[in-house]
Design a protein around this motif. Sequence first.
Motif, PDB file in Angstrom:
ATOM      1  N   THR A  15     -66.572  -6.125  50.863  1.00  0.00           N
ATOM      2  CA  THR A  15     -67.260  -7.207  51.545  1.00  0.00           C
ATOM      3  C   THR A  15     -66.187  -8.163  52.029  1.00  0.00           C
ATOM      4  O   THR A  15     -65.336  -8.592  51.249  1.00  0.00           O
ATOM      5  N   TRP A  16     -66.216  -8.483  53.327  1.00  0.00           N
ATOM      6  CA  TRP A  16     -65.171  -9.312  53.916  1.00  0.00           C
ATOM      7  C   TRP A  16     -65.760 -10.179  55.017  1.00  0.00           C
ATOM      8  O   TRP A  16     -66.890  -9.980  55.440  1.00  0.00           O
ATOM      9  N   ILE A  26     -58.400 -11.942  57.755  1.00  0.00           N
ATOM     10  CA  ILE A  26     -59.518 -11.327  57.052  1.00  0.00           C
ATOM     11  C   ILE A  26     -59.527 -11.810  55.610  1.00  0.00           C
ATOM     12  O   ILE A  26     -58.524 -11.674  54.898  1.00  0.00           O
ATOM     13  N   GLU A  27     -60.650 -12.357  55.173  1.00  0.00           N
ATOM     14  CA  GLU A  27     -60.819 -12.756  53.777  1.00  0.00           C
ATOM     15  C   GLU A  27     -61.610 -11.662  53.063  1.00  0.00           C
ATOM     16  O   GLU A  27     -62.716 -11.320  53.480  1.00  0.00           O
ATOM     17  N   ILE A  28     -61.031 -11.123  52.003  1.00  0.00           N
ATOM     18  CA  ILE A  28     -61.700 -10.102  51.197  1.00  0.00           C
ATOM     19  C   ILE A  28     -62.455 -10.815  50.084  1.00  0.00           C
ATOM     20  O   ILE A  28     -61.885 -11.631  49.356  1.00  0.00           O
ATOM     21  N   MET A  29     -63.722 -10.508  49.937  1.00  0.00           N
ATOM     22  CA  MET A  29     -64.548 -11.192  48.954  1.00  0.00           C
ATOM     23  C   MET A  29     -64.836 -10.328  47.725  1.00  0.00           C
ATOM     24  O   MET A  29     -64.815 -10.822  46.596  1.00  0.00           O
ATOM     25  N   LYS A  30     -65.115  -9.043  47.958  1.00  0.00           N
ATOM     26  CA  LYS A  30     -65.525  -8.187  46.844  1.00  0.00           C
ATOM     27  C   LYS A  30     -65.283  -6.723  47.199  1.00  0.00           C
ATOM     28  O   LYS A  30     -65.357  -6.345  48.367  1.00  0.00           O
ATOM     29  N   VAL A  31     -65.025  -5.916  46.170  1.00  0.00           N
ATOM     30  CA  VAL A  31     -65.014  -4.462  46.304  1.00  0.00           C
ATOM     31  C   VAL A  31     -66.044  -3.935  45.317  1.00  0.00           C
ATOM     32  O   VAL A  31     -66.051  -4.321  44.149  1.00  0.00           O
ATOM     33  N   GLY A  61     -55.900   1.961  50.053  1.00  0.00           N
ATOM     34  CA  GLY A  61     -55.321   1.903  51.395  1.00  0.00           C
ATOM     35  C   GLY A  61     -56.270   2.335  52.501  1.00  0.00           C
ATOM     36  O   GLY A  61     -56.390   1.641  53.517  1.00  0.00           O
ATOM     37  N   PRO A  62     -56.969   3.473  52.359  1.00  0.00           N
ATOM     38  CA  PRO A  62     -57.896   3.877  53.427  1.00  0.00           C
ATOM     39  C   PRO A  62     -59.019   2.850  53.665  1.00  0.00           C
ATOM     40  O   PRO A  62     -59.428   2.627  54.804  1.00  0.00           O
ATOM     41  N   LEU A  63     -59.486   2.212  52.611  1.00  0.00           N
ATOM     42  CA  LEU A  63     -60.507   1.178  52.750  1.00  0.00           C
ATOM     43  C   LEU A  63     -59.943  -0.021  53.505  1.00  0.00           C
ATOM     44  O   LEU A  63     -60.556  -0.537  54.432  1.00  0.00           O
ATOM     45  N   TRP A  64     -58.741  -0.453  53.116  1.00  0.00           N
ATOM     46  CA  TRP A  64     -58.120  -1.606  53.793  1.00  0.00           C
ATOM     47  C   TRP A  64     -57.852  -1.299  55.265  1.00  0.00           C
ATOM     48  O   TRP A  64     -58.016  -2.164  56.125  1.00  0.00           O
ATOM     49  N   ASP A  65     -57.441  -0.061  55.556  1.00  0.00           N
ATOM     50  CA  ASP A  65     -57.205   0.332  56.947  1.00  0.00           C
ATOM     51  C   ASP A  65     -58.492   0.253  57.773  1.00  0.00           C
ATOM     52  O   ASP A  65     -58.489  -0.212  58.914  1.00  0.00           O
ATOM     53  N   LYS A  66     -59.595   0.694  57.175  1.00  0.00           N
ATOM     54  CA  LYS A  66     -60.870   0.672  57.898  1.00  0.00           C
ATOM     55  C   LYS A  66     -61.369  -0.765  58.062  1.00  0.00           C
ATOM     56  O   LYS A  66     -61.920  -1.112  59.116  1.00  0.00           O
ATOM     57  N   ARG A  68     -59.479  -3.396  58.413  1.00  0.00           N
ATOM     58  CA  ARG A  68     -58.674  -3.945  59.503  1.00  0.00           C
ATOM     59  C   ARG A  68     -59.177  -3.442  60.860  1.00  0.00           C
ATOM     60  O   ARG A  68     -59.320  -4.213  61.810  1.00  0.00           O
ATOM     61  N   ALA A  69     -59.482  -2.152  60.954  1.00  0.00           N
ATOM     62  CA  ALA A  69     -59.967  -1.585  62.214  1.00  0.00           C
ATOM     63  C   ALA A  69     -61.308  -2.212  62.619  1.00  0.00           C
ATOM     64  O   ALA A  69     -61.507  -2.571  63.785  1.00  0.00           O
ATOM     65  N   GLU A  70     -62.228  -2.368  61.666  1.00  0.00           N
ATOM     66  CA  GLU A  70     -63.525  -2.955  61.976  1.00  0.00           C
ATOM     67  C   GLU A  70     -63.390  -4.436  62.344  1.00  0.00           C
ATOM     68  O   GLU A  70     -64.129  -4.942  63.190  1.00  0.00           O
ATOM     69  N   PHE A  71     -62.441  -5.122  61.715  1.00  0.00           N
ATOM     70  CA  PHE A  71     -62.181  -6.515  62.050  1.00  0.00           C
ATOM     71  C   PHE A  71     -61.740  -6.643  63.507  1.00  0.00           C
ATOM     72  O   PHE A  71     -62.233  -7.493  64.242  1.00  0.00           O
ATOM     73  N   TRP A  72     -60.836  -5.770  63.943  1.00  0.00           N
ATOM     74  CA  TRP A  72     -60.350  -5.847  65.319  1.00  0.00           C
ATOM     75  C   TRP A  72     -61.438  -5.493  66.323  1.00  0.00           C
ATOM     76  O   TRP A  72     -61.484  -6.047  67.416  1.00  0.00           O
ATOM     77  N   VAL A  73     -62.330  -4.590  65.955  1.00  0.00           N
ATOM     78  CA  VAL A  73     -63.469  -4.295  66.830  1.00  0.00           C
ATOM     79  C   VAL A  73     -64.354  -5.536  66.940  1.00  0.00           C
ATOM     80  O   VAL A  73     -64.808  -5.897  68.027  1.00  0.00           O
ATOM     81  N   TRP A  74     -64.589  -6.203  65.817  1.00  0.00           N
ATOM     82  CA  TRP A  74     -65.400  -7.422  65.815  1.00  0.00           C
ATOM     83  C   TRP A  74     -64.725  -8.526  66.642  1.00  0.00           C
ATOM     84  O   TRP A  74     -65.381  -9.233  67.404  1.00  0.00           O
ATOM     85  N   LEU A  75     -63.416  -8.654  66.497  1.00  0.00           N
ATOM     86  CA  LEU A  75     -62.678  -9.719  67.154  1.00  0.00           C
ATOM     87  C   LEU A  75     -62.566  -9.513  68.663  1.00  0.00           C
ATOM     88  O   LEU A  75     -62.548 -10.470  69.426  1.00  0.00           O
ATOM     89  N   SER A  76     -62.514  -8.269  69.102  1.00  0.00           N
ATOM     90  CA  SER A  76     -62.321  -7.944  70.524  1.00  0.00           C
ATOM     91  C   SER A  76     -63.639  -7.483  71.121  1.00  0.00           C
ATOM     92  O   SER A  76     -64.035  -6.342  70.920  1.00  0.00           O
ATOM     93  N   PRO A  77     -64.315  -8.346  71.859  1.00  0.00           N
ATOM     94  CA  PRO A  77     -65.591  -7.918  72.443  1.00  0.00           C
ATOM     95  C   PRO A  77     -65.386  -6.763  73.415  1.00  0.00           C
ATOM     96  O   PRO A  77     -64.371  -6.687  74.100  1.00  0.00           O
ATOM     97  N   ALA A  78     -66.356  -5.895  73.457  1.00  0.00           N
ATOM     98  CA  ALA A  78     -66.299  -4.731  74.343  1.00  0.00           C
ATOM     99  C   ALA A  78     -66.426  -5.173  75.798  1.00  0.00           C
ATOM    100  O   ALA A  78     -67.110  -6.147  76.090  1.00  0.00           O
ATOM    101  N   PRO A  79     -65.775  -4.461  76.703  1.00  0.00           N
ATOM    102  CA  PRO A  79     -65.937  -4.793  78.125  1.00  0.00           C
ATOM    103  C   PRO A  79     -67.369  -4.491  78.568  1.00  0.00           C
ATOM    104  O   PRO A  79     -68.031  -3.631  78.004  1.00  0.00           O
ATOM    105  N   HIS A  80     -67.824  -5.215  79.541  1.00  0.00           N
ATOM    106  CA  HIS A  80     -69.174  -5.028  80.070  1.00  0.00           C
ATOM    107  C   HIS A  80     -69.087  -4.452  81.474  1.00  0.00           C
ATOM    108  O   HIS A  80     -68.219  -4.815  82.249  1.00  0.00           O
TER     109      HIS A  80
END
Length: 93
Positions: A15-16, A26-31, A61-66, A68-80
């Motif tokens: 949970t982040w 990214i703030e990590i709250m819970k695993v 590591g695989p969890l942290w990588d994912k 980070r990836a989901e954070f960047w998707v959230w941070l970068s809005p998709a082109p329209h």
Amino acid sequence: MDEEHHTEVDGVEATWRPAHLDDRKIEIMKVHNISGGTEQDVMFAPGTDLVAARERFPALGPLWDKVRAEFWVWLSPAPHVSVSNRGEGRRWD
């Protein structure tokens, strides 16, 4: 920002949220073990960032990588795609 996100890899869920003071971090709250295993939940102190969580639990590591990836998707809005009726066709906004 108080928007919570949940990311899962191999039966373990993090949970982040974007950090309160800097929404580019990214703030990590819970695993939480969602696979029914015997591992206990890990609660992180407020303000624990992804780097500190990774250092404390490098085996995730695989969890942290994912996360980070989901954070960047959230941070970068998709082109329209916009379509014009004037024959200009499609363009990316």
